[in-house]
Design an enzyme around this catalytic site. Sequence first.
Site, PDB file in Angstrom:
ATOM      1  N   GLN A  82     -20.786   7.275  -4.533  1.00 59.29           N
ATOM      2  CA  GLN A  82     -20.621   8.308  -3.578  1.00 59.29           C
ATOM      3  C   GLN A  82     -19.296   8.980  -3.303  1.00 59.29           C
ATOM      4  O   GLN A  82     -19.146   9.796  -2.779  1.00 59.29           O
ATOM      5  CB  GLN A  82     -21.518   8.088  -2.338  1.00 59.29           C
ATOM      6  CG  GLN A  82     -22.814   7.485  -2.149  1.00 59.29           C
ATOM      7  CD  GLN A  82     -23.688   8.676  -2.481  1.00 59.29           C
ATOM      8  OE1 GLN A  82     -23.418   9.813  -2.517  1.00 59.29           O
ATOM      9  NE2 GLN A  82     -25.055   8.221  -2.710  1.00 59.29           N
TER      10      GLN A  82
ATOM     11  N   HIS B   3     -24.667  -0.459  -0.173  1.00 59.76           N
ATOM     12  CA  HIS B   3     -26.150  -0.215  -0.560  1.00 59.76           C
ATOM     13  C   HIS B   3     -26.603  -1.438  -1.163  1.00 59.76           C
ATOM     14  O   HIS B   3     -25.958  -2.338  -1.502  1.00 59.76           O
ATOM     15  CB  HIS B   3     -25.639   0.756  -1.848  1.00 59.76           C
ATOM     16  CG  HIS B   3     -26.823   1.599  -2.245  1.00 59.76           C
ATOM     17  ND1 HIS B   3     -27.559   0.958  -3.270  1.00 59.76           N
ATOM     18  CD2 HIS B   3     -27.549   2.599  -2.074  1.00 59.76           C
ATOM     19  CE1 HIS B   3     -28.885   1.549  -3.761  1.00 59.76           C
ATOM     20  NE2 HIS B   3     -28.714   2.684  -3.024  1.00 59.76           N
TER      21      HIS B   3
ATOM     22  N   LYS C 155     -25.188  11.222  -9.842  1.00 56.04           N
ATOM     23  CA  LYS C 155     -24.381  11.821  -8.445  1.00 56.04           C
ATOM     24  C   LYS C 155     -23.321  12.674  -8.806  1.00 56.04           C
ATOM     25  O   LYS C 155     -23.012  13.320  -7.991  1.00 56.04           O
ATOM     26  CB  LYS C 155     -24.045  10.551  -7.510  1.00 56.04           C
ATOM     27  CG  LYS C 155     -24.889   9.279  -7.531  1.00 56.04           C
ATOM     28  CD  LYS C 155     -25.730   9.393  -6.304  1.00 56.04           C
ATOM     29  CE  LYS C 155     -26.311   7.979  -6.052  1.00 56.04           C
ATOM     30  NZ  LYS C 155     -27.558   7.807  -5.164  1.00 56.04           N
TER      31      LYS C 155
ATOM     32  N   CYS D  25     -31.677   2.730   1.355  1.00 52.99           N
ATOM     33  CA  CYS D  25     -31.122   1.446   0.836  1.00 52.99           C
ATOM     34  C   CYS D  25     -29.905   0.584   1.346  1.00 52.99           C
ATOM     35  O   CYS D  25     -29.014   0.314   0.676  1.00 52.99           O
ATOM     36  CB  CYS D  25     -30.759   1.660  -0.923  1.00 52.99           C
ATOM     37  SG  CYS D  25     -32.288   2.189  -1.457  1.00 52.99           S
TER      38      CYS D  25
ATOM     39  N   ASP E  12     -17.596   0.246  -5.578  1.00 48.45           N
ATOM     40  CA  ASP E  12     -18.745   0.915  -5.770  1.00 48.45           C
ATOM     41  C   ASP E  12     -18.440   2.503  -5.567  1.00 48.45           C
ATOM     42  O   ASP E  12     -18.269   2.823  -4.398  1.00 48.45           O
ATOM     43  CB  ASP E  12     -20.021   0.511  -4.666  1.00 48.45           C
ATOM     44  CG  ASP E  12     -21.225   1.363  -5.101  1.00 48.45           C
ATOM     45  OD1 ASP E  12     -21.095   2.403  -5.624  1.00 48.45           O
ATOM     46  OD2 ASP E  12     -22.123   0.985  -4.148  1.00 48.45           O
TER      47      ASP E  12
HETATM   48  N1  PMP Z   1     -24.315   2.721  -4.268  1.00 42.95           N
HETATM   49  C1  PMP Z   1     -24.155   3.594  -3.672  1.00 42.95           C
HETATM   50  C2  PMP Z   1     -23.281   3.721  -2.394  1.00 42.95           C
HETATM   51  C3  PMP Z   1     -25.358   4.525  -3.798  1.00 42.95           C
HETATM   52  O1  PMP Z   1     -25.413   5.648  -2.921  1.00 42.95           O
HETATM   53  C4  PMP Z   1     -26.172   4.523  -4.777  1.00 42.95           C
HETATM   54  C5  PMP Z   1     -27.215   5.254  -5.237  1.00 42.95           C
HETATM   55  N2  PMP Z   1     -28.018   5.982  -3.842  1.00 42.95           N
HETATM   56  C6  PMP Z   1     -25.970   3.329  -5.704  1.00 42.95           C
HETATM   57  C7  PMP Z   1     -25.264   2.320  -5.373  1.00 42.95           C
HETATM   58  C8  PMP Z   1     -26.998   2.920  -6.694  1.00 42.95           C
HETATM   59  O2  PMP Z   1     -26.912   3.894  -7.513  1.00 42.95           O
HETATM   60  P1  PMP Z   1     -27.928   3.943  -8.975  1.00 42.95           P
HETATM   61  O3  PMP Z   1     -29.534   3.954  -8.509  1.00 42.95           O
HETATM   62  O4  PMP Z   1     -27.827   5.259  -9.631  1.00 42.95           O
HETATM   63  O5  PMP Z   1     -27.754   2.865  -9.677  1.00 42.95           O
END
Ligand code: PMP
Length: 419
Positions: free
Chosen positions: A216, A136, A239, A377, A213
Site C-alpha cells: 500500500q 495484513h 495496486k 484481511c 510490506d
Molecule cells: N499487504 C498489504 C498491506 C495489502 O494491502 C495487501 C493486499 N490487500 C497484501 C499485502 C497482499 O497483496 P496481494 O494479495 O496482491 O498479494
Amino acid sequence: MSSKEIISMISKPTLYDVEKIRSDFPILQTKVHGKPLVYLDNAATSQKPITVITKAQEYYSSMNSNIHRGVHALSQVATEAYEMARIKIKNFINSLGKNEIIFTSGTTESINLVAQTYCRANIKEGDEVIISEMEHHSNIVPWQMICDEKNAKLKIIPINDEGEIIFEEFERIITHRTKFISVVYVSNSLGTINPVKQIIKLAHQNNIPVLLDAAQAVNHIPIDVQELDCDFLAFSGHKIYGPTGIGVLYGKINLLDSMPPYQGGGDMISKVTFEKTTFNELPYKFEAGTPNIAGVIGLGEAIDYVTNIGIDNIALHEKFLLDYATEVIADIPGLKIIGTAKEKVSVLSFVLDDIHPHDIGTFLDFEGVAIRTGHHCTQPVMDRYGIPATSRASFAMYNTKDEIDILIKGLKKIIEVFG
Ligand code: PMP
C-alpha cells in the site's frame, strides 16, 4: 475554526489535470446500476490506464513467445521487454542492480518466498520474529507457519488508539533472539504510514534484517530502497495501476545470494544432472518456470505511467482528497473514523452507528459508489478496536472531490433510511 473554513484552506494542487488522467482509464466511464461509477476501492486494487491494457495485449498479439531460452526473433523481443520492465522497477525503487529485483505473483508470494527461504535457513528453535499488530494476513500467516515449523516465537508490536505503532514497545520486545522483522509500510485498513526508517535503524543496530510490506506504499509514496536501507521489500503490480498476478520482491544482493532457491524448475538452474543441480545466477534463481510475461511487461508500463505523472504529484493530489474527505465525513452523525494516525495515506476506514458495513457497502453500490467493507484481511486490527468490520473508502490518483461528495451524499441517505 469551522469545518467550512478548514475545507477552504485545504489547497488543491494546481497543475494536476485529474480529468486528463481520468480519460486514460476506460473503466471510469462505466455505469453501475445506471449511475456513473465512483470507484473508491483502490486499496483492494487500482484501475488500469489504457497504456497498461494495450501493452499486455500487445505482448499477446505481437510478441507472444517464451523468454530467455529462444534464439528466434519473437523470443528475443519478449525477453528484451521483460528485462526492460525489471530495469524500470529497479530505477523506480532505486535499487543498486537489476538482479535485486525478483518477479513474483504478488506481495503474498514475495513474503512467503522470504519466509520459506531466508527464514527457513536462518531461524532456529527459540528465535523470534517480530511483526506489528496492523499487518495484513499475508504478513502474519507466513511468519506463523515458519515459526510453528521452527518452534520460534512470533512477537507483535502493539498499536495505539490512533492506529500507530507504539515505538517504545518495539524497542522493548527486541531481544538478542530476534532474527527477523517484517512490517507493513502503510496499513491497508488504517492508512497509517509507519516510521519504517526508524524501525530499520533500530533493527540494524541489533543486526536484524527487515522486510517491508510495501503493497500500500508503492502507489502513494516515493520509495528509495537504498535510502530506507530495508533488506527486503515486497509489492504487488495491481495496486500500482498494473496487472494482477504480478509482483516484486526486492532483496539486498548479499542476502539473496545467500538464500536457497524457493521453487525448483526451469530457468532457475545452471546445470542439472541426476547427481547434482547447480542454480542460476540472480535474479533467475528465484524465478522458476515460465513467468507472467504479459504481467511483467504491463507492470513496466504502469511504472512508466506513474513516473510520467510523478509520484510526488499523485501524493499531493491524494492528500488533498484525504484531507477533504476526513473533514466532510466528520459532519456525518454517528460516524467514527478508524485510523487517525498523524501520517496517513488516502485510506479512510469508518464505522457508522450500528449500521453493518455490509449494508453500507450494498447501499452505496446502488448509488454507483464502490467501497470495501469487512476486515480487509486484518482481523487482528478489528480485534484491537473491538469491531467486526469497517467500511473503507480509498482514493487514487484519478479520484475527485466531486466523487467524495457523492460518497457523503450516499452516507447521509443511509442514515435517513436506517434511521
Ligand atoms: N499487504 C498489504 C498491506 C495489502 O494491502 C495487501 C493486499 N490487500 C497484501 C499485502 C497482499 O497483496 P496481494 O494479495 O496482491 O498479494
